[in-house]
Design a protein around this motif. Structure first.
Motif, PDB file in Angstrom:
ATOM      1  N   THR A  61      40.703  82.341  26.360  1.00  0.00           N
ATOM      2  CA  THR A  61      41.291  81.112  25.843  1.00  0.00           C
ATOM      3  C   THR A  61      40.288  80.404  24.932  1.00  0.00           C
ATOM      4  O   THR A  61      39.083  80.551  25.068  1.00  0.00           O
ATOM      5  CB  THR A  61      41.709  80.192  27.008  1.00  0.00           C
ATOM      6  OG1 THR A  61      42.645  80.886  27.824  1.00  0.00           O
ATOM      7  CG2 THR A  61      42.350  78.923  26.497  1.00  0.00           C
TER       8      THR A  61
ATOM      9  N   ALA B 168      39.065  74.531  24.724  1.00  0.00           N
ATOM     10  CA  ALA B 168      39.840  74.306  25.950  1.00  0.00           C
ATOM     11  C   ALA B 168      38.952  74.462  27.177  1.00  0.00           C
ATOM     12  O   ALA B 168      39.043  73.676  28.132  1.00  0.00           O
ATOM     13  CB  ALA B 168      41.018  75.277  26.014  1.00  0.00           C
TER      14      ALA B 168
ATOM     15  N   GLN C 194      47.476  66.441  21.430  1.00  0.00           N
ATOM     16  CA  GLN C 194      48.218  67.639  21.053  1.00  0.00           C
ATOM     17  C   GLN C 194      48.631  67.503  19.591  1.00  0.00           C
ATOM     18  O   GLN C 194      49.247  66.502  19.208  1.00  0.00           O
ATOM     19  CB  GLN C 194      49.476  67.800  21.902  1.00  0.00           C
ATOM     20  CG  GLN C 194      49.218  68.119  23.356  1.00  0.00           C
ATOM     21  CD  GLN C 194      50.513  68.229  24.129  1.00  0.00           C
ATOM     22  OE1 GLN C 194      51.114  67.233  24.496  1.00  0.00           O
ATOM     23  NE2 GLN C 194      50.952  69.459  24.353  1.00  0.00           N
TER      24      GLN C 194
ATOM     25  N   ARG D 261      46.456  76.967  19.383  1.00  0.00           N
ATOM     26  CA  ARG D 261      46.447  76.950  20.842  1.00  0.00           C
ATOM     27  C   ARG D 261      46.199  75.558  21.406  1.00  0.00           C
ATOM     28  O   ARG D 261      46.510  75.290  22.567  1.00  0.00           O
ATOM     29  CB  ARG D 261      45.371  77.922  21.357  1.00  0.00           C
ATOM     30  CG  ARG D 261      45.720  79.378  21.164  1.00  0.00           C
ATOM     31  CD  ARG D 261      44.579  80.288  21.571  1.00  0.00           C
ATOM     32  NE  ARG D 261      43.464  80.227  20.634  1.00  0.00           N
ATOM     33  CZ  ARG D 261      42.362  80.975  20.744  1.00  0.00           C
ATOM     34  NH1 ARG D 261      42.242  81.824  21.744  1.00  0.00           N
ATOM     35  NH2 ARG D 261      41.392  80.885  19.866  1.00  0.00           N
ATOM     36  N   ALA D 262      45.662  74.655  20.591  1.00  0.00           N
ATOM     37  CA  ALA D 262      45.365  73.306  21.069  1.00  0.00           C
ATOM     38  C   ALA D 262      46.614  72.595  21.580  1.00  0.00           C
ATOM     39  O   ALA D 262      46.523  71.726  22.458  1.00  0.00           O
ATOM     40  CB  ALA D 262      44.724  72.482  19.958  1.00  0.00           C
TER      41      ALA D 262
ATOM     42  N   TYR E  96      46.853  73.070  25.373  1.00  0.00           N
ATOM     43  CA  TYR E  96      45.766  72.689  26.268  1.00  0.00           C
ATOM     44  C   TYR E  96      46.287  71.931  27.489  1.00  0.00           C
ATOM     45  O   TYR E  96      45.767  72.057  28.591  1.00  0.00           O
ATOM     46  CB  TYR E  96      44.754  71.790  25.547  1.00  0.00           C
ATOM     47  CG  TYR E  96      43.837  72.479  24.580  1.00  0.00           C
ATOM     48  CD1 TYR E  96      43.966  73.829  24.281  1.00  0.00           C
ATOM     49  CD2 TYR E  96      42.818  71.770  23.943  1.00  0.00           C
ATOM     50  CE1 TYR E  96      43.124  74.447  23.377  1.00  0.00           C
ATOM     51  CE2 TYR E  96      41.968  72.382  23.040  1.00  0.00           C
ATOM     52  CZ  TYR E  96      42.125  73.720  22.752  1.00  0.00           C
ATOM     53  OH  TYR E  96      41.284  74.323  21.855  1.00  0.00           O
TER      54      TYR E  96
END
Length: 416
Positions: free
Chosen positions: A64, A68, A95, A101-102, A105
């Protein structure tokens, strides 16, 4: 039985302390006071060290995104510390709402909290995209204005400090002024002052004037710009104190401001609609908001330039810079902004650039490392190095790679 994550409710505003990870220290500590002036109780986390990363690795998969791991590790380390009443503590995470990918989280954080025995801790989402509606912070228009004001003021303080500190005659003068003005701005937020656009424009000049009075000796120094994934770019925890290291190497450091990323997110609403179609009202609203933010940024830049400091260009000019290298449709993660900031730094006299990126961050490898050769074709003097950050990366190796870049920079400076 399915686990139902506790949401953050408006009633918790006065009963819970909200912990927030520390990404951009100057800006985030000001933002904290903007929230507190509207009734929230907040604390910016400054806990660091190897245990933070190790906790992240324990509860988040190693593949990941590195930010994160750090953000979740920092939260868990704080909850483990015993410093907080766990019945009245909440966590806040941002966000972006994009394909990075954030945006996920918050799901990873909730999963980690359950595994660590903190499933009762509510998580509040700060996002502009309508995500997590049941647990998002309710931002009034006044609070939003204050947050944007704190970002702009923080960007100005950071820019001025970074341009003065390497040349100050009396060490500590620049940092002392940052502390002074941070306290003043915190007072403004508490008293509901100087967060409107006209007021900000007047204060930009006063802040810049104060820094211009610091005694300096302008000896030639290597000028280094730092770009990259938003967390790793700003966070000392994420980049192993990159700015501090560069300053220890007698460099002047330029980190393009946090407001640029906010404007990038707003601009992407327009870009989406132009590429794929969408709401006419959303397009016009985003365009209007971008014009307002750009107007504020241009006023801050003018205040700096009028006193002889370097300042960023208009964001709308920044949007033109990737042309011929990268499409504005490349907008996952930092996307085209990463390319644009590198070009702006080079044109602004910062040809030596560290591109800080989490290992395996595909958007940054494409829009950062992937465009370096094209940028060098356009700017033969560009001296760019990409540095990967992840749990297994050696700080010594990272700094040695940066030292190689600085060796070339010093040769270029001597030959100039």
């Amino acid at each position: 039985m399915q686990y139902l994550a506790p949401g953050f409710t408006d009633e918790m505003r006065s009963t819970h302390t909200i912990l927030i990870p520390n990404m951009a220290p100057t800006q985030f500590h000001l933002i904290k006071h903007a929230f507190e002036s509207e009734g929230y109780r907040m604390e910016v986390l400054d806990n660091a060290g190897s245990e933070v990363c190790q906790l992240g690795l324990k509860y988040v998969h190693n593949d990941t995104c590195y930010p994160a791991l750090l953000v979740i590790g920092q939260f868990l380390d704080a909850l483990n510390s015993g410093a907080y009443d766990l019945e009245h503590t909440a966590l806040m995470i941002t966000q972006t709402g994009g394909g990075c990918r954030a945006s996920n989280y918050i799901k990873l954080l909730r999963k980690a909290l359950v595994k660590a025995g903190y499933g009762n801790i509510p998580v509040a989402s700060l996002n502009p995209s309508g995500l997590e509606k049941d647990s998002s912070l309710k931002l009034s228009p006044r609070l939003m204005e204050k947050i944007l004001a704190c970002v702009e003021y923080g960007d100005e303080l950071a820019a001025l400090r970074n341009q003065v500190k390497p040349y100050e005659i009396h060490p500590g003068d620049a940092d002392a002024l940052v502390k002074k003005w941070s306290a003043i701005i915190e007072g403004w937020m508490k008293n509901n002052e100087n967060y409107s656009i006209p007021a900000m424009k007047g204060q930009f000049k006063k802040i810049a004037e104060d820094f211009s009075h610091i005694p300096v000796v302008k000896t030639p120094k290597v000028k280094v710009g730092v770009v990259g994934e938003i967390y790793v770019k700003f966070s000392p925890l994420g980049n192993n104190h990159l700015q501090e290291f560069l300053e220890s190497q007698d460099c002047e450091v330029n980190l393009p401001g946090l407001m640029g990323f906010i404007e990038y997110c707003v601009a992407n609403f327009n870009i989406d609609i132009k590429l794929y179609g969408g709401s006419f009202l959303v397009e016009k609203g985003a365009a209007a908001l971008l014009s307002v933010l750009d107007n504020i940024g241009c006023a801050m830049s003018k205040a700096l330039r009028d006193l002889g400091f370097h300042a960023p260009q208009s964001f709308k000019e920044l949007m033109k810079m990737p042309e011929g290298i990268l499409s504005l449709g490349v907008k996952m993660g930092e996307g085209w902004l990463l390319t644009a900031e590198m070009i702006e730094l080079i044109e602004g006299g910062y040809p030596n650039i560290v591109c800080a990126q989490p290992f395996g961050c595909l958007p940054n490898h494409i829009a950062g490392k992937g465009v370096v050769n094209k940028i060098r074709q356009r700017f033969p003097g560009a001296n760019i190095t990409a540095i990967d950050y992840d749990p297994g990366a050696s700080r010594v190796n990272q700094e040695n790679r940066i030292k190689l870049m600085l060796a070339v920079a010093r040769e270029n400076l001597a030959a100039a």
